[in-house]
Enzyme design. Structure first.
Site, PDB file in Angstrom:
ATOM      1  N   CYS A 222       0.841  -1.195   0.000  1.00  0.00           N
ATOM      2  CA  CYS A 222       0.000   0.000   0.000  1.00  0.00           C
ATOM      3  C   CYS A 222       0.878   1.247   0.000  1.00  0.00           C
ATOM      4  O   CYS A 222       1.603   1.500   0.962  1.00  0.00           O
ATOM      5  CB  CYS A 222      -0.920  -0.025   1.221  1.00  0.00           C
ATOM      6  N   CYS A 225       0.267   3.698   2.861  1.00  0.00           N
ATOM      7  CA  CYS A 225       0.723   3.121   4.137  1.00  0.00           C
ATOM      8  C   CYS A 225       2.226   3.338   4.319  1.00  0.00           C
ATOM      9  O   CYS A 225       2.697   3.676   5.406  1.00  0.00           O
ATOM     10  CB  CYS A 225       0.413   1.621   4.191  1.00  0.00           C
TER      11      CYS A 225
END
Length: 305
Positions: A222, A225
């Site tokens: 991600c 993230c």
């Protein structure tokens, strides 16, 4: 498990859906501009090939800079490998340590430009192994690049336990540093959570002391993230007396994925705020300022936007 209230996260278009685990290369150029910014191995000519020691892979421009000599003296932690056997042995010897590999080429200015930053990271991240593969060094290294599905440079691949866990192309120093922190962090104040049972224990450990728990829930590939994680590390150090920071990758195993479903986490990164055994709120997003503001708010600090 301690009482946990479910909150349905508000969706935002720039966040990675929980069902999408495809690596996010947000920093890559569009397909239209790739040919201008990256070099392909099949087009290499014999006259452009030359052997590179680890230090020599710094470009002529970098070598002319004031810090060039320092870079050459300090890059011994970046190991250059010349064959597939050497490559596999380096991954095997690393065991569960993170291994960061730069696939480069002697004619690529971008490869040379990013290499000194990898050297700097190698000095500061003693728990990470760094490798260099010069794709145009020999037929052996070209076969290794083909095996690892590397077609353009600079290309970074991340391995743990001999398994490729992440890869990026055409990235800059900030993204590289963020990736190394995200995939190799094992020494910060951020607790690594690997199951729903770990969450139960974490909540139980801090049910009485009143500390705010900030649980960072994400996915392995991600982009947002990775982007926000260096901020999480910094906050974990500056707020360690009053806040406990933890991280879980939802796609690590079935237990983690079940936890995400139970918490109705539909987008990542999602930050769950837990105090006195209950979830008291959540923040969905990767905004550094917004995250800090939410943490302060759940600590009882008045925040105005």
């Amino acid at each position: 498990m301690a009482t946990i209230t479910n909150f349905l996260a508000k969706q935002a278009p720039y966040l990675t859906p929980i069902t999408n685990t495809t690596p996010q290369f947000s920093s890559l150029h569009s397909s239209k501009s790739k040919s201008k910014s990256k070099q392909k191995f099949p087009n290499l000519e014999t006259k452009s090939r030359r052997k590179f020691s680890t230090a020599v892979s710094v470009s002529a421009a970098a070598a002319a800079s004031p810090g060039a000599e320092k870079l050459k003296k300090g890059d011994e932690r970046v190991k250059q490998v010349h064959t597939a056997d050497e490559f596999d042995e380096a991954l095997r010897a690393a065991k569960n340590r993170l291994v960061v590999v730069e696939f480069a080429a002697s004619h690529s200015a971008k490869s040379s430009k990013i290499y000194p930053f990898m050297v700097d990271l190698s000095r500061n991240c003693s728990d990470v192994d760094f490798l260099l593969v010069m794709g145009d060094e020999s037929d052996e290294t070209r076969r290794l690049c083909a095996r690892e599905k590397v077609e353009q440079v600079p290309h970074f691949s991340f391995y743990k336990s001999m398994e490729k866990i992440h890869e990026e192309e055409g990235i800059g120093p900030d993204v590289l540093a963020g990736d190394v922190l995200y995939y190799g962090d094992s020494h910060s104040a951020v607790l690594q959570i690997h199951s729903g049972e770990d969450v139960e224990k974490l909540i139980g450990d801090h049910k009485i002391d009143g500390k705010l728990i900030v649980l960072d829930v994400g996915l392995k590939h991600c982009g947002p993230c990775v982007k926000v994680y260096p901020t999480v590390i910094k906050l974990s150090r500056s707020m360690e007396d009053t806040v406990v920071f933890a991280r879980m990758n939802g796609d690590e195993n079935d237990s983690c994925m079940k936890f995400l479903k139970d918490m109705e986490v539909v987008e990542v990164p999602t930050f769950l705020f837990i105090r006195n055994g209950e979830i008291c709120g959540r923040y969905v997003g990767s905004g550094k300022g917004e995250l800090i503001g939410e943490i302060l708010r759940y600590q009882g600090v008045r925040v105005t936007y």
